[in-house]
Design an enzyme around this catalytic site. Structure first.
Site, PDB file in Angstrom:
ATOM      1  N   ILE A  68       7.649  -3.588  -1.958  1.00 24.10           N
ATOM      2  CA  ILE A  68       7.143  -4.104  -0.592  1.00 24.10           C
ATOM      3  C   ILE A  68       7.495  -2.969   0.480  1.00 24.10           C
ATOM      4  O   ILE A  68       8.351  -2.813   0.541  1.00 24.10           O
ATOM      5  CB  ILE A  68       7.167  -5.908  -0.071  1.00 24.10           C
ATOM      6  CG1 ILE A  68       6.950  -6.219   1.062  1.00 24.10           C
ATOM      7  CG2 ILE A  68       9.375  -5.590  -0.079  1.00 24.10           C
ATOM      8  CD1 ILE A  68       7.014  -6.771   1.974  1.00 24.10           C
ATOM      9  N   SER A  69       6.482  -2.035   0.814  1.00 21.93           N
ATOM     10  CA  SER A  69       6.023  -0.951   1.805  1.00 21.93           C
ATOM     11  C   SER A  69       7.800  -1.345   2.746  1.00 21.93           C
ATOM     12  O   SER A  69       7.476  -2.409   3.667  1.00 21.93           O
ATOM     13  CB  SER A  69       4.877  -0.742   1.593  1.00 21.93           C
ATOM     14  OG  SER A  69       3.970  -0.552   1.306  1.00 21.93           O
TER      15      SER A  69
END
Length: 218
Positions: A68-69
């Site tokens: 997840i960025s």
């Protein structure tokens, strides 16, 4: 917040607010993007064991070799994509857990998001349903070829690094549209592609680190 992780302190608005202030300090100026980041509960999208770090400004593992960025990168890419203008139809390549799609849903009228890994696609669909996000259209498909039946898109955002700009995505970008994507193998940079009446303009931005863009469905 009912549902997953409902009893933990990380759901608090104060915790989320601290993240928004960190994004401001790092240079995110678009108040529409900041409000969107503030509205989306990131802890819903991460593994329960990592929920205490959900509002840290870091990337977190999702499994399947994906992440997840980092919130700053999500905010930065969407700020560049918006450029201060309301977005109509946006394509996201690489849904992952669905977090960035949920943020995009706050700033665009219509979001199409493509994920090539079926377990992640199914998980993202569950999270978005839990949050009652209704303007995201998820597709289980090879994102490198975009969605030929849907365009044009006035915004395209890629959450995986390609070695070159996929031609299919260039063709699906509307005139006047903007595409934001990481490019490179070992050394990656964020690029902005703008499509004008006479062609495309490419601008290299800052250094980034993303998982590689892979072809086909997994």
């Amino acid at each position: 917040m009912s549902g997953r992780h409902s009893g933990i302190g990380m759901t608090s608005q104060r915790t989320r607010g601290r993240l928004i202030e960190r994004l401001r300090v790092r240079g995110i100026k678009d108040e529409v993007v900041l409000a969107a980041m503030n509205a989306v509960p990131r802890h819903i999208f991460v593994d329960e064991a990592l929920a205490s770090r959900a509002y840290d400004d870091v990337a977190l593992p999702l499994g399947f070799g994906q992440t997840i960025s980092q919130p700053y990168i999500v905010a930065r890419m969407i700020e560049i994509l918006r450029n201060g203008i309301a977005l109509n139809r946006v394509l996201e390549v690489g849904t992952g857990c669905g977090y960035q799609a949920a943020v995009l849903a706050q700033v665009a009228r219509e979001v199409y998001s493509v994920e090539r890994l079926q377990p992640l696609y199914e998980r993202a669909a569950d999270f978005l349903k839990e949050l009652q996000v209704r303007n995201v259209n998820l597709r289980y498909a090879d994102g490198s070829i975009g969605l030929p039946a849907v365009p044009p898109f006035d915004g395209i955002i890629m959450a995986a690094a390609a070695t070159h700009i996929p031609q299919a995505l260039l063709e699906q970008l509307a005139v006047g549209g903007r595409m934001v994507l990481p490019l490179g193998a070992q050394e990656q940079s964020l690029w902005l592609i703008e499509r004008g009446p006479q062609g495309y303009r490419e601008t290299r931005l800052e250094a980034v680190k993303f998982v590689p863009l892979l072809m086909g469905k997994g």
